[in-house]
Scaffold this motif. Structure first.
Motif, PDB file in Angstrom:
ATOM      1  N   GLY A  25       0.836  -1.212   0.000  1.00 56.65           N
ATOM      2  CA  GLY A  25       0.000   0.000   0.000  1.00 56.65           C
ATOM      3  C   GLY A  25       0.863   1.251   0.000  1.00 56.65           C
ATOM      4  O   GLY A  25       1.809   1.357   0.770  1.00 56.65           O
ATOM      5  N   ILE A  26       0.530   2.193  -0.882  1.00 53.51           N
ATOM      6  CA  ILE A  26       1.345   3.408  -1.043  1.00 53.51           C
ATOM      7  C   ILE A  26       0.513   4.682  -0.853  1.00 53.51           C
ATOM      8  O   ILE A  26       0.967   5.772  -1.202  1.00 53.51           O
ATOM      9  N   GLY A  27      -0.656   4.562  -0.272  1.00 54.83           N
ATOM     10  CA  GLY A  27      -1.521   5.735  -0.121  1.00 54.83           C
ATOM     11  C   GLY A  27      -0.943   6.770   0.830  1.00 54.83           C
ATOM     12  O   GLY A  27      -0.326   6.432   1.838  1.00 54.83           O
ATOM     13  N   ALA A  28      -1.158   8.040   0.496  1.00 56.83           N
ATOM     14  CA  ALA A  28      -0.766   9.171   1.338  1.00 56.83           C
ATOM     15  C   ALA A  28      -1.561  10.375   0.852  1.00 56.83           C
ATOM     16  O   ALA A  28      -2.152  10.345  -0.231  1.00 56.83           O
ATOM     17  N   LEU A  29      -1.544  11.437   1.640  1.00 61.72           N
ATOM     18  CA  LEU A  29      -2.401  12.573   1.301  1.00 61.72           C
ATOM     19  C   LEU A  29      -1.888  13.399   0.133  1.00 61.72           C
ATOM     20  O   LEU A  29      -2.671  14.063  -0.540  1.00 61.72           O
ATOM     21  N   ARG A  30      -0.572  13.393  -0.104  1.00 61.75           N
ATOM     22  CA  ARG A  30      -0.004  14.295  -1.115  1.00 61.75           C
ATOM     23  C   ARG A  30       0.616  13.461  -2.220  1.00 61.75           C
ATOM     24  O   ARG A  30       1.318  12.491  -1.955  1.00 61.75           O
ATOM     25  N   THR A  31       0.388  13.843  -3.439  1.00 59.95           N
ATOM     26  CA  THR A  31       0.855  13.053  -4.582  1.00 59.95           C
ATOM     27  C   THR A  31       2.357  12.815  -4.526  1.00 59.95           C
ATOM     28  O   THR A  31       2.827  11.700  -4.789  1.00 59.95           O
ATOM     29  N   SER A  32       3.117  13.836  -4.169  1.00 56.91           N
ATOM     30  CA  SER A  32       4.577  13.660  -4.143  1.00 56.91           C
ATOM     31  C   SER A  32       4.987  12.626  -3.094  1.00 56.91           C
ATOM     32  O   SER A  32       5.970  11.890  -3.292  1.00 56.91           O
ATOM     33  N   GLN A  33       4.234  12.550  -2.003  1.00 55.82           N
ATOM     34  CA  GLN A  33       4.519  11.513  -0.997  1.00 55.82           C
ATOM     35  C   GLN A  33       4.199  10.130  -1.563  1.00 55.82           C
ATOM     36  O   GLN A  33       4.946   9.170  -1.344  1.00 55.82           O
ATOM     37  N   VAL A  34       3.087  10.021  -2.284  1.00 56.91           N
ATOM     38  CA  VAL A  34       2.713   8.736  -2.880  1.00 56.91           C
ATOM     39  C   VAL A  34       3.802   8.280  -3.860  1.00 56.91           C
ATOM     40  O   VAL A  34       4.176   7.099  -3.896  1.00 56.91           O
ATOM     41  N   LEU A  35       4.321   9.220  -4.641  1.00 62.36           N
ATOM     42  CA  LEU A  35       5.355   8.862  -5.624  1.00 62.36           C
ATOM     43  C   LEU A  35       6.600   8.330  -4.919  1.00 62.36           C
ATOM     44  O   LEU A  35       7.215   7.357  -5.369  1.00 62.36           O
ATOM     45  N   ARG A  36       6.963   8.939  -3.799  1.00 64.34           N
ATOM     46  CA  ARG A  36       8.135   8.453  -3.059  1.00 64.34           C
ATOM     47  C   ARG A  36       7.870   7.072  -2.469  1.00 64.34           C
ATOM     48  O   ARG A  36       8.740   6.196  -2.484  1.00 64.34           O
TER      49      ARG A  36
END
Lengths: 297, 297
Positions: free
Chosen positions: A74-85
């Motif tokens: 699972g790679i969910g996070a609130l900010r797209t740049s965090q998800v990409l990392r």
């Protein structure tokens, strides 16, 4: 990889630190039972409560203990740049696929949810599972949004939040989704009480909370359903109705952690505060179910 | 500190990095206007989208630019241990108070929300504002829960999500809350369209989205209401009805960022992806409002 039983293990904490030793035992239990895939860091795996370093350690441990069984992360996070990392980290850890829910703080519109999946899928080297979990994300997917996202590159499966209770309606619901998405994209059911109905109705995979802690119990349902023995899958799910009832009353996340504690797989207080474990009363009820329903595997 | 106008500035991004230079300009604009306090890292300040290091930098910049005006800092996060670290960081940065919303991924019960506030308030050296923001946290506070939390040490104010439109009902609502909490704990209104009614009804402070970008516009309302000129506060709020209408249509967060961009205070695309700014059409509408309503201060 996107068929059968995908088991979602708990990420147990001990004094607010991920208990990697207990986690390894949980993963090896899934391997021994022969689940079809393991999804680390799903909702049951507390992904939203763990920081980037913790999530990297959990993903790495899952892959290491899983051997030849594919691991989704699972790679969910609130900010797209965090998800990409997090996507980069998951792939470096050896994930065979990633799972992405559009978690929200500010409510998101359809174009924003689509934009997130567009940005993330563009750079992936592994397939992605679309994680539709309205109870935690507060996002409602329309079939139109499923269709738009399923047409993106690298999308392999959609984890839907359940199916209607009536078998014919459930089959119609799964068909309606399939009619909107490429044939290369699978449909998986979640909401454990809906799993037998969902698999009988044509879902490819069960994204399973209970499968992460009680893999043999879950495999009895998924193997029956997917081998065509719909009656056996339904009967086994109906046998577990008292478990689904405590899921509804206390939440599958808290109940599953309690089962792990009752079975001695994880230490007490394994949930991330402010989330509390079950009250003593509820825990006593769950402990009795573990015995009455023969839930030791 | 918990009276008058508390201005919530936007934390603008530029290429996904906090634009500290633009942020300093925003804070100095609030100082020049003479707001009563500044709340950095509220919802408008994008706190949930920023990581710990970013939040430390924003808090430090707010305190540095605010001069003698007290700065409150939002410390909300999903896990209690993260909140405790953010509280330490905020206090080290020089915050005069902290603001805490019980953000959720798994839904929380009242005892879990109370436990969070109990754990956090126990170690604070500064006062805490309870942040009741159901639209983003999906937590519904009962008056009973207000009462339990308000009795904890260091609780100074409750930021309520609005009041009834009718002035008499609004006054009754504020009185009902005050009847349940210690006299040392203030009540502040949020939801900008409800601010004049809330202050006229006896709230001590307006926790204001628009005050972070248009401080003079907001001060006209708060000063009128708190000096007893309820009619002027109401008239000024009614004059701004077209602005409240676009808040309802597009969300105050997106509209306020657009106003900052239209006024040249922040660069375009200042929101954290996946959140999108306004569409061109909506932005044109907001730009026209800025002129028609004389919203340049």
């Amino acid at each position: 990889m996107f068929t059968g039983l995908s088991a979602f293990p708990h990420s147990p904490l001990r004094d607010d630190v991920v208990d990697e030793s207990a986690y390894g035992v949980l993963i090896e239990r899934l391997v021994a039972a022969g689940v079809d895939s393991i999804t680390a860091l799903g909702s049951t795996g507390a992904y939203m409560y763990l920081d980037r370093a913790e999530r990297r350690r959990v993903a790495t441990a899952a892959v290491r203990h899983a051997g030849s069984i594919p691991v989704m992360v699972g790679i969910g996070a609130l900010r797209t740049s965090q998800v990409l990392r997090l996507a980069d980290d998951a792939q470096e850890a050896g994930a065979s696929a990633v799972l992405l829910a559009p978690v929200t703080y500010q409510a998101l519109g359809d174009d924003e949810v689509f934009g997130l999946f567009e940005d993330v899928t563009a750079g992936l080297s592994v397939p992605l599972v679309v994680y539709d979990n309205p109870g935690t994300t507060h996002v409602t997917f329309s079939d139109e949004l499923y269709a738009r996202i399923a047409a993106l590159p690298n999308v392999a499966s959609i984890k839907i939040p359940g199916v209607p209770v009536d078998p014919a309606e459930a089959a119609a619901r799964v068909r309606a989704i399939r009619d909107r998405i490429p044939t290369s994209v699978g449909v998986g059911v979640s909401g454990d009480s809906a799993a037998a109905t969902g698999l009988n109705a044509g879902c490819d995979v069960w994204y399973s909370v209970i499968g992460g802690t009680l893999p043999e119990t879950a495999l009895r349902i998924s193997r029956a359903a997917l081998s065509g023995d719909h009656a056996l899958a339904t009967a086994e799910s109906e046998r577990l109705e008292p478990l689904w009832a405590v899921f509804r009353a206390y939440g599958s996340y808290r109940v599953t952690a309690a089962i792990g504690e009752i079975l001695g797989l994880v230490a007490p207080d394994s949930l991330p505060r402010p989330v509390h474990g079950l009250t003593r009363e509820a825990r006593t009820l769950v402990a009795r179910l573990v015995d009455d329903l023969d839930l030791r595997a």
